[in-house]
Enzyme design. Sequence first.
Site, PDB file in Angstrom:
ATOM      1  N   THR A 185      -6.607 -49.345 -16.808  1.00 23.60           N
ATOM      2  CA  THR A 185      -6.000 -48.009 -16.801  1.00 23.60           C
ATOM      3  C   THR A 185      -5.371 -47.789 -18.171  1.00 23.60           C
ATOM      4  O   THR A 185      -5.107 -48.755 -18.890  1.00 23.60           O
ATOM      5  CB  THR A 185      -4.896 -47.904 -15.733  1.00 23.60           C
ATOM      6  OG1 THR A 185      -3.893 -48.881 -16.055  1.00 23.60           O
ATOM      7  CG2 THR A 185      -5.443 -48.180 -14.348  1.00 23.60           C
ATOM      8  N   GLU A 328      -8.996 -45.865 -11.054  1.00 21.33           N
ATOM      9  CA  GLU A 328      -8.986 -46.547  -9.758  1.00 21.33           C
ATOM     10  C   GLU A 328      -9.997 -45.967  -8.767  1.00 21.33           C
ATOM     11  O   GLU A 328     -10.254 -46.559  -7.723  1.00 21.33           O
ATOM     12  CB  GLU A 328      -7.582 -46.461  -9.124  1.00 21.33           C
ATOM     13  CG  GLU A 328      -6.501 -47.283  -9.810  1.00 21.33           C
ATOM     14  CD  GLU A 328      -5.805 -46.535 -10.944  1.00 21.33           C
ATOM     15  OE1 GLU A 328      -6.424 -45.629 -11.531  1.00 21.33           O
ATOM     16  OE2 GLU A 328      -4.644 -46.874 -11.243  1.00 21.33           O
ATOM     17  N   LYS A 439      11.837 -30.910 -12.503  1.00 24.93           N
ATOM     18  CA  LYS A 439      12.701 -30.649 -11.344  1.00 24.93           C
ATOM     19  C   LYS A 439      13.898 -29.829 -11.806  1.00 24.93           C
ATOM     20  O   LYS A 439      14.778 -30.333 -12.489  1.00 24.93           O
ATOM     21  CB  LYS A 439      13.173 -31.969 -10.748  1.00 24.93           C
ATOM     22  CG  LYS A 439      13.879 -31.762  -9.423  1.00 24.93           C
ATOM     23  CD  LYS A 439      14.153 -33.064  -8.723  1.00 24.93           C
ATOM     24  CE  LYS A 439      14.517 -32.773  -7.272  1.00 24.93           C
ATOM     25  NZ  LYS A 439      14.875 -33.962  -6.531  1.00 24.93           N
ATOM     26  N   TRP A 444      10.666 -27.587  -7.824  1.00 25.94           N
ATOM     27  CA  TRP A 444       9.699 -28.136  -8.768  1.00 25.94           C
ATOM     28  C   TRP A 444       9.041 -27.026  -9.585  1.00 25.94           C
ATOM     29  O   TRP A 444       8.696 -25.983  -9.052  1.00 25.94           O
ATOM     30  CB  TRP A 444       8.589 -28.877  -8.020  1.00 25.94           C
ATOM     31  CG  TRP A 444       9.071 -30.063  -7.255  1.00 25.94           C
ATOM     32  CD1 TRP A 444       9.192 -30.182  -5.901  1.00 25.94           C
ATOM     33  CD2 TRP A 444       9.509 -31.306  -7.798  1.00 25.94           C
ATOM     34  NE1 TRP A 444       9.664 -31.420  -5.567  1.00 25.94           N
ATOM     35  CE2 TRP A 444       9.871 -32.142  -6.719  1.00 25.94           C
ATOM     36  CE3 TRP A 444       9.636 -31.814  -9.099  1.00 25.94           C
ATOM     37  CZ2 TRP A 444      10.347 -33.440  -6.885  1.00 25.94           C
ATOM     38  CZ3 TRP A 444      10.108 -33.093  -9.276  1.00 25.94           C
ATOM     39  CH2 TRP A 444      10.455 -33.893  -8.181  1.00 25.94           C
TER      40      TRP A 444
HETATM   41  P1  AMP Z   1      -7.234 -42.047 -15.793  1.00 25.27           P
HETATM   42  O1  AMP Z   1      -7.182 -43.151 -14.824  1.00 25.27           O
HETATM   43  O2  AMP Z   1      -6.717 -42.425 -17.140  1.00 25.27           O
HETATM   44  O3  AMP Z   1      -8.583 -41.446 -15.875  1.00 25.27           O
HETATM   45  O4  AMP Z   1      -6.232 -40.909 -15.293  1.00 25.27           O
HETATM   46  C1  AMP Z   1      -6.294 -40.368 -13.999  1.00 25.27           C
HETATM   47  C2  AMP Z   1      -5.399 -39.159 -13.910  1.00 25.27           C
HETATM   48  O5  AMP Z   1      -5.911 -38.105 -14.722  1.00 25.27           O
HETATM   49  C3  AMP Z   1      -5.338 -38.545 -12.522  1.00 25.27           C
HETATM   50  O6  AMP Z   1      -4.446 -39.230 -11.683  1.00 25.27           O
HETATM   51  C4  AMP Z   1      -4.871 -37.121 -12.840  1.00 25.27           C
HETATM   52  O7  AMP Z   1      -3.475 -37.062 -13.044  1.00 25.27           O
HETATM   53  C5  AMP Z   1      -5.556 -36.845 -14.155  1.00 25.27           C
HETATM   54  N1  AMP Z   1      -6.772 -36.049 -13.895  1.00 25.27           N
HETATM   55  C6  AMP Z   1      -8.023 -36.495 -13.725  1.00 25.27           C
HETATM   56  N2  AMP Z   1      -8.875 -35.461 -13.523  1.00 25.27           N
HETATM   57  C7  AMP Z   1      -8.141 -34.330 -13.554  1.00 25.27           C
HETATM   58  C8  AMP Z   1      -8.426 -32.932 -13.415  1.00 25.27           C
HETATM   59  N3  AMP Z   1      -9.662 -32.462 -13.220  1.00 25.27           N
HETATM   60  N4  AMP Z   1      -7.390 -32.073 -13.480  1.00 25.27           N
HETATM   61  C9  AMP Z   1      -6.134 -32.501 -13.699  1.00 25.27           C
HETATM   62  N5  AMP Z   1      -5.802 -33.797 -13.859  1.00 25.27           N
HETATM   63  C10 AMP Z   1      -6.781 -34.703 -13.787  1.00 25.27           C
END
Ligand code: AMP
Length: 544
Positions: A185, A328, A439, A444
């Site tokens: 991650t 994940e 917040k 929110w």
């Molecule tokens: P990563 O594991 O680095 O790919 O990050 C995942 C996170 O990216 C998710 O939990 C979201 O917060 C954000 N994310 C992924 N796809 C989207 C989307 N289409 N719109 C908004 N946020 C997204």
Amino acid sequence: MDGLMQRRSLALPPVFHRAEQIFAHKTMVTVRPDGVRSVTIAAWAQRVRRLATVLDQLGLDTGARVGTFAWNTQEHVELYFAAPCSGRILHTVNVRLFTEQIQYVIEHASDEALFVEKSLLPIVWPLRNELPRVRHWVVIDDGSDVEIPTDERVHDYDQLLARAAPFEGRFEVDDENSAAAICYTSGTTGNPKGVVYSHRSILLHSMLNLMADHIGLSERDTVLPVVPLFHVNAWGLPYASVMAGATLVLPGSRTDPESILDLVERQRVTVTAGVPTVWNNAVPHLSRFDLSSLRIVVSGGAAVPVVLSEAWRVQAGVPITQAWGMTETSPMASFGSLRSHHDDLDTESLSMVRASQGQVLPLIDLRLVDTDSGAEVPWDGTSVGELQASGPWVASGYLGDGEGGDSFTEDGWLRTGDIAGIDSYGYIRLVDRSKDLVKSGGEWISSVDLENHIMAHPAVLEAAVIAKPDEKWSERPVACVVLHADELITGDDILNHLADRVAKWWLPDEVHFLDEIPKTSTGKFSKKTLRERFYPSDVNTPQR
Ligand code: AMP
């Protein structure tokens, strides 16, 4: 009674062998500094077979971790197949991580060999003494003039391949649940965490990418992953493209907007995918290229403002389709293509649908949970809660971290950290990351919504909203704004623009104009960096 079907494991070797057999005539294209190189799948498959022999010769046992430090290239896709098909585990290291994190993930994953593109050597080779477990450094020649160190641990990729006989026969992976690949991650808080994909999860995720209501990859497609191969397996596109027999076009390290659009035009790309920043930076150049071959532009990793998707629809003839997911979740968990119940919507309503994160995919279970009461929240389109996920390509824990601490619920669901609502058709509308919500006075404010509205101002290129600590209200929103070149507006102009779009108490307390919004290693807005810059004393106070 058991079913009477064959228990053949859902693993990658049959994907490789089928492509080798029936797509031998198709090609894979890589952009290199010296031009565009195209190989047939027949030639690529022979190199995968030779590479499997090389991995044997390097003394890498079954289950050994094979690290890669590379951009989107044919060689990287060779490793994508040779390592897992021969029983090793591929670890794609994010080349944009900080040096300490690069060292951490290579060590944490126990990589025994590292396949490094020559131009990237200056980043990792200096770490060699801190990485005693890496026994082999294999340099992939990407045409750069970086000098290769003289050291017995260092080998030349092409020379190794040339000297190795191709592995003969069929690759076999009996246990579909065995590990195939590891991605970490991006680790905005604490160290990155290792997500370990199995053969089964990658195979099912690839099949999903072929489904008609999802990307619908087919043999006729030409696929350009702008998303790096080190970011969640480039969203599964290399595996899915080889499965479908689609032509992969790999941009190497050249992912600036003009190079990408030029590649779309020249290679007649039909499917491309990347984070919103890529598509946003491309907007000023859209009209100069023939993009008529594109049938789908996928965006994920961060929210796509209405104005961005609309710019693509109007200027390139293809809107942006959002996918939502996480490292994940392999990552695809929802997809925003339109359904029959959208048929009668007008242009504006359709643009709002496209601003959502799309419909939950088959085999993925989602639920919304109220973070205070723990009660499930209904899918009525207006109620919101924390999004939790479960499914065959969703992680159950992290590498070396037991059950993964508070990232997973007691009944084994993934806590995504995203706050969202879902409508009765299963369309997700992400309100915010829980740590990015502002917040204010017990209510929110969605930073995503505010950014969406600010970016609708014609002078604005990018906007990120962060929380400012506030004694009276606890937190207040602050907007960080980047303007298009030659634009000059004031904070009041932004507030006036927002005045009839959001509630008064949502209006940012401050508007800062910046040259650039800092980005994470995967190209998303780094709000952590912004918070550190503007409110350094607050950064270490525990966030939600
Ligand atoms: P990563 O594991 O680095 O790919 O990050 C995942 C996170 O990216 C998710 O939990 C979201 O917060 C954000 N994310 C992924 N796809 C989207 C989307 N289409 N719109 C908004 N946020 C997204």
